[in-house]
Write a protein that holds these residues in place. Structure first.
Motif, mmCIF file in Angstrom:
data_model
loop_
_atom_site.group_PDB
_atom_site.id
_atom_site.type_symbol
_atom_site.label_atom_id
_atom_site.label_comp_id
_atom_site.label_asym_id
_atom_site.label_seq_id
_atom_site.Cartn_x
_atom_site.Cartn_y
_atom_site.Cartn_z
ATOM 1 N N PRO A 32 8.238 -10.150 -13.012
ATOM 2 C CA PRO A 32 8.342 -8.713 -12.708
ATOM 3 C C PRO A 32 7.581 -8.341 -11.438
ATOM 4 O O PRO A 32 8.068 -7.546 -10.645
ATOM 5 C CB PRO A 32 7.728 -8.042 -13.940
ATOM 6 N N ALA A 33 6.411 -8.921 -11.235
ATOM 7 C CA ALA A 33 5.635 -8.603 -10.032
ATOM 8 C C ALA A 33 6.400 -9.008 -8.778
ATOM 9 O O ALA A 33 6.434 -8.275 -7.800
ATOM 10 C CB ALA A 33 4.272 -9.283 -10.084
ATOM 11 N N GLY A 37 7.601 -6.347 -5.947
ATOM 12 C CA GLY A 37 6.694 -6.402 -4.812
ATOM 13 C C GLY A 37 5.267 -6.036 -5.191
ATOM 14 O O GLY A 37 4.399 -5.936 -4.334
ATOM 15 N N ALA A 38 5.024 -5.823 -6.482
ATOM 16 C CA ALA A 38 3.694 -5.470 -6.958
ATOM 17 C C ALA A 38 2.802 -6.710 -6.994
ATOM 18 O O ALA A 38 3.282 -7.836 -7.037
ATOM 19 C CB ALA A 38 3.778 -4.854 -8.356
ATOM 20 N N ARG A 39 1.513 -6.491 -7.009
ATOM 21 C CA ARG A 39 0.551 -7.604 -7.051
ATOM 22 C C ARG A 39 0.143 -7.964 -8.474
ATOM 23 O O ARG A 39 -0.412 -9.021 -8.703
ATOM 24 C CB ARG A 39 -0.705 -7.231 -6.260
ATOM 25 N N THR A 40 0.408 -7.060 -9.429
ATOM 26 C CA THR A 40 0.049 -7.344 -10.820
ATOM 27 C C THR A 40 1.224 -7.028 -11.728
ATOM 28 O O THR A 40 2.101 -6.230 -11.384
ATOM 29 C CB THR A 40 -1.162 -6.493 -11.282
ATOM 30 N N ASP A 41 1.222 -7.638 -12.911
ATOM 31 C CA ASP A 41 2.280 -7.351 -13.886
ATOM 32 C C ASP A 41 2.194 -5.905 -14.373
ATOM 33 O O ASP A 41 3.219 -5.287 -14.654
ATOM 34 C CB ASP A 41 2.193 -8.321 -15.072
ATOM 35 N N GLU A 42 0.995 -5.363 -14.461
ATOM 36 C CA GLU A 42 0.823 -3.969 -14.889
ATOM 37 C C GLU A 42 1.492 -3.015 -13.890
ATOM 38 O O GLU A 42 2.226 -2.100 -14.280
ATOM 39 C CB GLU A 42 -0.669 -3.637 -15.017
ATOM 40 N N ALA A 43 1.243 -3.241 -12.611
ATOM 41 C CA ALA A 43 1.879 -2.409 -11.579
ATOM 42 C C ALA A 43 3.387 -2.614 -11.587
ATOM 43 O O ALA A 43 4.157 -1.663 -11.423
ATOM 44 C CB ALA A 43 1.300 -2.731 -10.215
ATOM 45 N N ALA A 44 3.815 -3.847 -11.810
ATOM 46 C CA ALA A 44 5.243 -4.141 -11.853
ATOM 47 C C ALA A 44 5.923 -3.393 -12.991
ATOM 48 O O ALA A 44 7.035 -2.881 -12.828
ATOM 49 C CB ALA A 44 5.474 -5.641 -11.993
ATOM 50 N N ALA A 45 5.262 -3.326 -14.138
ATOM 51 C CA ALA A 45 5.819 -2.589 -15.280
ATOM 52 C C ALA A 45 5.940 -1.105 -14.944
ATOM 53 O O ALA A 45 6.954 -0.467 -15.255
ATOM 54 C CB ALA A 45 4.955 -2.795 -16.514
ATOM 55 N N LEU A 46 4.928 -0.552 -14.322
ATOM 56 C CA LEU A 46 4.957 0.854 -13.915
ATOM 57 C C LEU A 46 6.098 1.095 -12.932
ATOM 58 O O LEU A 46 6.876 2.044 -13.083
ATOM 59 C CB LEU A 46 3.622 1.253 -13.292
#
Length: 122
Positions: A32-33, A37-46
Motif C-alpha cells: 500500500p505504501a 507514494g506514502a512512507r508508512t503503511d499508516e499514511a498509505a491507509a489514510l
C-alpha cells in the motif's frame, strides 16, 4: 476441465492486477505504501481511504454535470423555440462571476468548461 482452468487463471490474473500497480519508473508496486507514494503503511491507509472518497465525489460531480447539461438543453430548446438565441451571454457572465467569487481565478476556468459542455452541439 480446461474451461475451469481458464476461469481460475483469469480470476487469479484479475486479482493480481488489482493488488499491484506500475509506478512511473516502471517498477511494480506491491505494498500500500508503494501504491500511494506514502512512507508508512499508516499514511498509505489514510491516502487509500481519502482516494476512495475522492473517487466517490468525482462520480457525484460527473452526475451533477450531466444533469446540468440536460437542464441546459431544455432551456436552450425553449429559448430557440420561442425565437431567441441558443446562448444568453448575460447569464453566462453571471455564472462566470459566481464561480470566480466562490473559487477564485480557477473557478472561472471551471465555469468556462461547464458552459462549454452545456452549450450543446450546433
Amino acid at each position: 476441465m480446461s474451461s475451469t482452468t481458464t476461469s481460475t487463471t483469469t480470476s487469479t490474473s484479475t486479482s493480481t492486477s488489482t493488488s499491484t500497480s506500475t509506478s512511473t519508473n516502471g517498477n511494480t508496486a506491491t505494498t500500500p505504501a508503494e501504491r500511494t507514494g506514502a512512507r508508512t503503511d499508516e499514511a498509505a491507509a489514510l491516502i487509500g481511504g481519502a482516494r476512495e472518497r475522492i473517487d466517490t465525489l468525482d462520480d457525484r460531480i460527473i452526475g451533477l454535470v450531466q444533469e446540468r447539461m440536460a437542464v441546459s438543453a431544455v432551456i436552450q430548446e425553449a429559448r430557440i423555440t420561442s425565437g431567441g438565441r441558443r446562448v444568453n451571454l448575460s447569464r453566462e457572465t453571471a455564472v462566470l462571476g459566481h464561480y470566480r467569487d466562490a473559487l477564485g481565478k480557477p473557478g472561472t476556468a471551471l465555469a468556462m468548461t461547464l458552459l462549454e459542455l452545456c452549450r450543446g452541439r450546433v
